[in-house]
Motif scaffolding. Sequence first.
Motif: not given
Length: 165
Positions: A33-42, A47-50, A59-62, A72-75
Motif C-alpha cells: 500500500p501507498r505510504d506504508a511503514f514496513l515492520l518486517g518480512w516473512a 511477504i511483509h508486514y506494514c 497492521v497488514f500482511v502483504v 489483509h489486515p491482521i491486527a
Amino acid sequence: MDITFQKLLSLGLDLERVGLMQREDNESYFCTPRDAFLLGWAGVDGIHYCQVTGLGETVFVVDPMDGDDPVHPIAHNVTDMLRLLLACGDMAAPAQAHMFDSKQSFGEFLIKCRPDSETREVLEAIGRGLDITPMPLPYKYLKELQDSFDMGAVPYTEEYYEVIG
C-alpha cells in the motif's frame, strides 16, 4: 514508529525465527500500500508486514504472490500483532488466516507448525520483554477483524493498478 515496535526491536531478539525478519533494504513491492511503514518480512515470497498512513494502527500482511488479493489486515495494532504471534508461534498463521475456512483448519495448521525450542525462547522473551500475553482465540480475532475491515480504504500505488489491471 510505533513505541511497542521500538521496544520489540530494542530487545535484540532474532525475529527471523518468528517470521518477522528485519532488513536494511525495506524496498516495497508493487502491491505494498501507498505510504506504508514496513515492520518486517516473512523471509519468503516477498511477504511483509506494514502499517499504512491514514489507516490508524492497523497492521497488514502483504503477500505479492496472493493474486488479486495481496493485502489483509491482521491486527488492530502492533501489540495485538505480537499477541497473535505469541499465540500462533510464528507470523505465518496470522498471515495466512484469510485462507482458512474454519477454526479447525487454522488449528491444524498451528499444530503442524509448532515452534521448536529456540523459537519458543524468542517468543517467551517477547512476552516477558513487552509484558504481553498470547491472544486468546486468535482465529476468531483475525476473522472478525478481516470481516469488518473496509478493504476499499487501502491506498494502492499506480503500479499496483498497472499490474493488476
